[in-house]
Scaffold this active site. Structure first.
Site: not given
Length: 416
Positions: A261, A276, A348, A351, A388
């Site tokens: 990403r 991130r 988070e 999801s 994460r």
RNA sequence: GGAGAAGUGGGAGAGUGGUUGAAUCCGCGCCCCUGCUAAGGGUGUGUAGGAGCAAUCCUACCGAGGGUUCGAAUCCCUCCUUCUCCA
């Protein structure tokens, strides 16, 4: 893709739902109008086309019977001018409608709470209690560097910022986590698949990343291929353009991939550490099923991700996303947030979304319901984001001297 | 990289310009006959969009996109994919 038929049939009701997600009334009116325009253009074209087909048939008969065709030919030629014009009108109407419709997000379920951003999400449940530390817990980047697990500078040297390199136990833990998660998911009935990390435009349109979010994707120079931002894209599109039988549903799959990403909109956020990254590992769950069973499958997927964290003894909570935080394709989403003592907050880590028939309509994934073909419901969710999870293990399992306890369930994967 | 062949409905497989959306076989659905670890007969069976209460009708689709033609699965061009042979 939203259901344009529904928009046409119940404009007030359907547009009210979309407006909850911030779609403007002007756009919806435009959409409705373009849909009607296309319909009219289609009917006009088809009538002219029918006339041409009839006359062409007649033409054949005339020739066979040796009749004079001049007058008929003149009529056909005149009609063909109109056919061409009508076709062009129809084409333009089609493009105009599709261009617009592809940018409209999914309508949120009624169960989704109204809200502007993540602050308005609703906590559903907490699992496990964060433990008390007798010292001030460190953040993961400090622990990662102290243990020699992750090298952030060398990642930048090799690529650019937001890339990192894992060494030794850090790298082994990542691999152990991937294997553990895949095995866990497989035992819950998700078939493991291994898919390409590059996909074409069509696939990304199918799951909804394109055309709207091209800026956040890495595109191959000179090719219409993109690095996947999530395994959801290739796995969901496995059945694009197919008609499944009802008895092969639900299809449940799990896949490990790297994800890529650009994080275009995230400048300045989480710049430190591996929360991130431009490239990260993720184990994904994807399911496609009938509309009446999709919620049951959804619940199972949430359970799957949550239970992995529980097995790793990581405290976490479940959150129902509000309209403002809901993704483009989701009808509703449950996020799982893991407790990070170093950051002193939940972050988070997963999801899970039910997109209903939004992606299926775009990717044309259908199933035979008796005689009729209907769109399946597609669902996707992370179980889990590997980096994460590693962060959470580091922060939750740290000791005062900076050493980190390895979760019990991972030991077999590490030969311990 | 070079040469050639091929891509048709769930599968196999016909079809080289005109009632072909597509023969035939297999599979599958329904009905009938029959009755015992079978078989036979009949019939139906693609997708999308549109009109109609409905029967039904119209349009598009034979790898994708263009072109030729009154008319294309059928002819031409480009691309994609697969296979074979050569390097």
């Amino acid at each position: 893709m939203i259901d344009l038929k529904l928009l046409q049939k119940d404009f007030a009701g359907f547009s009210a739902k979309l407006m909850r997600k911030g779609v403007s009334e002007a756009l919806l009116n435009d959409l409705k109008e373009k849909n009607e325009t296309l319909k009219i253009a289609k009917v006009a074209f088809e009538e002219l086309q029918a006339a041409r087909n009839a006359m062409s048939k007649e033409f054949g008969v005339y020739k066979r019977e040796g009749k004079d065709i001049n007058e008929l030919k003149a009529r056909i030629d005149a009609n063909n001018v109109k056919v061409d014009a009508a076709l062009e009108v129809q084409r333009q109407a089609q493009v105009a409608l599709e261009t617009l419709a592809m940018t409209v997000p999914n309508a949120p379920d009624d169960s989704v709470p109204d809200g502007a951003d993540e602050n308005d999400n609703i906590e559903i449940a907490k699992v496990l209690t964060p433990k008390e530390f007798s010292f001030t817990p460190k953040e993961h980047w400090e622990l990662a560097e102290q243990n020699g697990w992750i090298d952030f500078e060398r990642g930048v040297k090799l690529a650019t910022s937001r890339f990192s390199v894992s060494f030794g136990m850090g790298a082994r833990l990542e691999r152990a986590l991937i294997n553990f998660m895949l095995d866990f998911n497989r035992e819950r009935g998700f078939e493991e698949v291994s898919v390409p990390a590059l996909v074409n435009r069509q696939a990304l349109e199918g799951t909804g990343q394109l055309p709207k979010f091209e800026d956040d994707l890495y595109k191959m120079d000179g090719l219409d291929l993109f690095l996947i931002p999530t395994a959801e894209v290739p796995v969901t599109n496995l059945y694009a353009d197919e008609i499944l039988t009802a008895d092969e549903l639900p299809i449940r799959m799990t896949a490990y991939t790297s994800c890529f990403r650009k994080e275009a909109g995230a400048a300045g956020r989480d710049t430190r550490g591996m929360i991130r990254q431009h490239q990260f590992h993720k184990v994904e769950l994807v399911a496609m099923t009938t509309p009446d069973t999709s919620e049951a499958v959804f619940t199972q997927m949430v359970g799957c991700a949550s239970d992995i964290l529980t097995a790793l003894e990581l405290p976490h909570r479940l959150v129902n996303l509000c309209t403002g935080d809901l993704g483009f394709g989701a009808a509703h989403t449950t996020d799982i947030e893991v407790w990070l003592p170093g950051q002193n907050q939940y972050r988070e880590i997963s999801s899970i979304s039910n997109t209903r028939d939004f992606q299926a309509r775009r990717a044309k994934i259908r199933y035979k319901n008796g005689k009729k073909n209907e769109f399946v419901n597609t669902l996707n969710g992370s179980s889990l984001a590997v980096g994460r999870t590693l962060v959470a293990i580091m922060e939750n399992n740290q000791n005062e001297d900076g050493s980190i306890d390895i979760p019990k369930v991972l030991k077999p994967y590490l030969g311990m």
